[in-house]
Each structure stands twice: as C-alpha cells, then as structure tokens.
Design an enzyme around this catalytic site. Sequence first.
Site, short mmCIF file in Angstrom:
data_model
loop_
_atom_site.label_atom_id
_atom_site.label_comp_id
_atom_site.label_asym_id
_atom_site.label_seq_id
_atom_site.Cartn_x
_atom_site.Cartn_y
_atom_site.Cartn_z
N ASN A 175 5.80 -6.34 -7.26
CA ASN A 175 7.11 -6.68 -7.83
C ASN A 175 7.86 -7.82 -7.12
O ASN A 175 8.33 -8.75 -7.79
CB ASN A 175 7.99 -5.43 -7.92
CG ASN A 175 7.41 -4.38 -8.88
OD1 ASN A 175 6.24 -4.47 -9.25
ND2 ASN A 175 8.20 -3.42 -9.29
N GLY A 187 22.87 10.35 -16.50
CA GLY A 187 22.33 8.99 -16.46
C GLY A 187 21.57 8.70 -17.74
O GLY A 187 20.38 8.34 -17.71
N ASN A 243 12.53 5.61 -9.39
CA ASN A 243 11.44 4.82 -8.81
C ASN A 243 11.62 4.70 -7.31
O ASN A 243 12.73 4.84 -6.79
CB ASN A 243 11.44 3.41 -9.40
CG ASN A 243 10.27 3.20 -10.35
OD1 ASN A 243 9.43 4.08 -10.53
ND2 ASN A 243 10.22 2.03 -10.94
N ASN A 261 4.05 -1.14 -6.06
CA ASN A 261 5.27 -1.88 -6.42
C ASN A 261 5.62 -2.92 -5.35
O ASN A 261 6.05 -4.03 -5.67
CB ASN A 261 6.46 -0.92 -6.61
CG ASN A 261 6.39 -0.14 -7.91
OD1 ASN A 261 7.05 0.88 -8.05
ND2 ASN A 261 5.60 -0.57 -8.86
N LYS A 304 2.50 4.60 -5.54
CA LYS A 304 3.25 3.77 -6.49
C LYS A 304 4.16 2.81 -5.72
O LYS A 304 4.30 1.64 -6.07
CB LYS A 304 4.06 4.66 -7.44
CG LYS A 304 4.78 3.89 -8.52
CD LYS A 304 4.99 4.73 -9.77
CE LYS A 304 5.35 3.89 -10.98
NZ LYS A 304 6.69 3.34 -10.95
N SER A 350 17.67 4.40 -20.52
CA SER A 350 16.40 4.33 -21.26
C SER A 350 15.63 5.65 -21.19
O SER A 350 15.28 6.23 -22.23
CB SER A 350 15.51 3.24 -20.67
OG SER A 350 16.24 2.08 -20.40
N LEU A 351 15.34 6.11 -19.96
CA LEU A 351 14.54 7.33 -19.84
C LEU A 351 15.36 8.57 -20.15
O LEU A 351 14.86 9.53 -20.76
CB LEU A 351 13.95 7.45 -18.43
CG LEU A 351 12.82 6.49 -18.09
CD1 LEU A 351 12.19 6.87 -16.74
CD2 LEU A 351 11.73 6.48 -19.14
P1 NAD Z 1 18.84 2.80 -17.01
O1 NAD Z 1 19.58 1.80 -16.22
O2 NAD Z 1 18.42 2.49 -18.40
O3 NAD Z 1 19.68 4.15 -17.10
C1 NAD Z 1 20.42 4.65 -16.02
C2 NAD Z 1 21.73 5.15 -16.57
O4 NAD Z 1 22.37 5.92 -15.56
C3 NAD Z 1 22.72 4.04 -16.95
O5 NAD Z 1 23.13 4.26 -18.28
C4 NAD Z 1 23.89 4.25 -15.99
O6 NAD Z 1 25.14 3.93 -16.56
C5 NAD Z 1 23.77 5.73 -15.74
N1 NAD Z 1 24.47 6.23 -14.55
C6 NAD Z 1 24.57 5.65 -13.33
N2 NAD Z 1 25.32 6.42 -12.52
C7 NAD Z 1 25.70 7.50 -13.24
C8 NAD Z 1 26.50 8.65 -12.96
N3 NAD Z 1 27.08 8.82 -11.78
N4 NAD Z 1 26.68 9.55 -13.93
C9 NAD Z 1 26.15 9.39 -15.16
N5 NAD Z 1 25.38 8.32 -15.50
C10 NAD Z 1 25.16 7.39 -14.54
O7 NAD Z 1 17.57 3.22 -16.12
P2 NAD Z 1 16.14 3.69 -16.62
O8 NAD Z 1 15.36 2.51 -17.06
O9 NAD Z 1 16.27 4.86 -17.52
O10 NAD Z 1 15.51 4.12 -15.21
C11 NAD Z 1 15.86 5.29 -14.52
C12 NAD Z 1 14.92 5.41 -13.33
O11 NAD Z 1 13.57 5.56 -13.81
C13 NAD Z 1 14.89 4.15 -12.44
O12 NAD Z 1 14.71 4.50 -11.10
C14 NAD Z 1 13.69 3.38 -12.97
O13 NAD Z 1 13.11 2.51 -12.01
C15 NAD Z 1 12.75 4.53 -13.30
N6 NAD Z 1 11.73 4.20 -14.32
C16 NAD Z 1 12.10 3.60 -15.50
C17 NAD Z 1 11.13 3.34 -16.45
C18 NAD Z 1 11.48 2.69 -17.77
O14 NAD Z 1 10.56 2.32 -18.52
N7 NAD Z 1 12.75 2.56 -18.13
C19 NAD Z 1 9.80 3.69 -16.19
C20 NAD Z 1 9.46 4.32 -15.01
C21 NAD Z 1 10.45 4.57 -14.06
O1 KPL Z 2 5.38 -0.24 -11.90
C1 KPL Z 2 5.33 -1.44 -12.08
C2 KPL Z 2 6.63 -2.15 -12.23
O2 KPL Z 2 6.67 -3.20 -12.84
O3 KPL Z 2 7.61 -1.61 -11.70
C3 KPL Z 2 4.01 -2.15 -12.07
C4 KPL Z 2 3.60 -2.55 -13.47
C5 KPL Z 2 2.96 -1.21 -11.54
C6 KPL Z 2 4.03 -3.35 -11.18
O4 KPL Z 2 4.31 -2.99 -9.87
#
Ligand code: NAD
Ligand code: KPL
Length: 306
Positions: free
Chosen positions: A193, A7, A105, A189, A185, A10-11
Amino acid sequence: MLWHIQGPGSLGCLWAARFAAAQQPVRLIVRNPDALARYQQVGVVRLSDANLQQTQSYPINAQLPAHSEPISHLLLTCKAYDATAAIAQVAHRLNQDSLVVLLQNGLGSQQAVQALVPDTCCIVASSTEGAYLTEPFHSVFAGQGEIGLGSLDSKPEPEGLINNCHSAQIPCAWTTAIDTTLWRKLAINCAINPLTVILDCNNGALIAHANLINTLCAELQSLLKAAQHPAAAQDLQQHVWQVIEKTAANSSSMRQDVHNKRRTEISYMTGFACAQSIALECPTPALHALHAQLQAALSMRGLPIS
Ligand code: NAD
Ligand code: KPL
C-alpha cells in the site's frame, strides 16, 4: 440476537442490510446528531450488487451512541483511527455479557479498544470482502470474500455467533489463528500500500520495484518472527507477489483513500509495524524509510501523517 452496528459506512451497511434481509433485529449507531438527521431523511440502508443492477432498501432503526438501549452484540465498523473514540461513546451500554466484533484493518486499534473495555469480550475480524458507498448509507457489494473471526487472547468461540452470521449469509468462519491472519495481512499491506501511494500507481506497477519489495518482505518476515508469528512469516514474499499479480489492475485501499482526500490508516499499518520493530529491537531500516516517505507523500497532499 440483536446487533448494533456502530460505524455504518461501506462494510457496516453491508452487514446491516444482510441482517435485515434475514429478518434479524439490527440497529445502526451513527456518530452524531447530524449523521442521524441525514439518515432519517432517507430512513433506509441501501445495498446494491457490484453492477448496480439491483438495489434493495432496508428500513433499519438508527440511534446515537448516547441512547440508553443496552448492547448485547456490537459490530464496530469504523476506521481503525476512530475505533477507540467510538467504543468510548458506547462503553456505558456494554456489560460483561456483551460481545464486540471489531472489523478494522491493520493492527493496534483492536488491542486499544479491548483495553478500554477490559470486562467485555472483544472478537476481531479480518475481511476480504469489498464494499464502497455511492452516497451515505448506500453500500455497493463490490467483491466477494471471506471473513475470519477469532480472539487475540485465546477466548473460546462465542456460542451461536457463527451460526447467527451464517443465517444472514455472512461468509465467516471461526479461526484460532486470527493473529496469523491479521499479521500476514498487515505485512502484505505494508509491502504494497505505501509504495502505491508514494509512486501513485496501481498494484501491478510495483513489479518495476521488485528489489525494494523483496527487501521489505525480508524485513517484515524477520519482524513477524520476532513478534512470535512464524506462521505469518512463512513464504511472505511469495504471498506478496501473488497478491500483486491477482490485484494488478487495482488501486490499493490506501491509494483510494488518498485519491478521495481521506485520512489513511497508516498508524495501524507501517506505523504499527515500525513501532513493533523498535519495541522488539528488530531493525527494519527499509520499512522505516518507507514509512517516512509515506508520511511525506501524505503531508504533501494535506493529509494527516498518522
Ligand atoms: P467507512 O469509512 O466506509 O465507514 C466507517 C463509518 O464509521 C463512517 O461512516 C464514519 O462516519 C463512521 N464512524 C466513525 N466514527 C464513528 C462513531 N464514533 N460512531 C458511529 N459511526 C462512526 O469504512 P469501511 O470502508 O466500511 O471500513 C471499515 C474498516 O474495514 C476499515 O478499517 C477498513 O480498512 C476495513 N475494510 C474495508 C473494506 C472495504 O471494502 N470497505 C474491506 C476490508 C476491510
Ligand atoms: O488489502 C489490500 C489493500 O489494498 O488494502 C491489498 C489489495 C492486499 C493490497 O495491500
């Protein structure tokens, strides 16, 4: 430690770049041949700082889930709604010594993943770091934060995990109270949200809806207690208002998803909380009404309601 990151959004790209920068072996697992072809056109993961002033490129190998390489350490970084399908694609590569770190999340997906691979040790993560993609495989590290790692079923800290992450500058710590972190959290949320989507507003604008927020906090507090997470319930309303104040200018992650016409993680936020309230016979009428309003708002924009 060889990390496979399934996956790489971003992260996933943020973590992959850090392992690569620390010269640690790492592989990406992309979802299908199209994604693999897209990655191979560039062949690198890019990581930029928040101001997009500096960008580093890391040539990291990518592979498909069906690849035959065994997986010892898997970091799953897809969205909550993709987690079970993703783990099912690589289950044949895991064994009883494998370690899976789940970075999703909300709640519900982690338990569903563990149920699919009952003999594999799953660790859950809660991250307050922020990252976004400018294009596929190019992540921008937008916000410092920290990552709590722990077990939902009291497994001990896996040897070497935290040290390994620290040597790649990943700011994580082991916690025996990850359930408290995730439930709190979730509640925060749920209180913030959905309303930002329904009202289409920044977090700070919720101050005008204080009565509703406070009612939701009271219901969520009862729910956290009924679910045996009293520590997560403590001072919930105060925590919610602190987050609203600190993030007043921000758009919640759910509102960002909606603006980007992306599916939300609703089922793992208000969906999970409503299901728990029914299962635990803990009435949360305002939360159920909010969930229904959120579904209507998503449906109006042509987005999935679960
Ligand atoms: P994202 O959508 O940027 O990345 C997810 C990736 O997973 C996508 O590229 C998608 O194509 C890939 N994917 C989906 N199914 C797949 C599979 N079967 N095999 C391989 N790849 C696959 O998501 P993100 O923003 O990185 O978030 C990931 C999790 O972290 C989410 O639950 C999000 O809520 C949580 N999160 C994100 C942030 C942030 O700032 N981005 C912060 C805190 C928590
Ligand atoms: O985690 C968050 C989100 O946007 O998903 C905050 C900033 C805490 C709001 O619920």
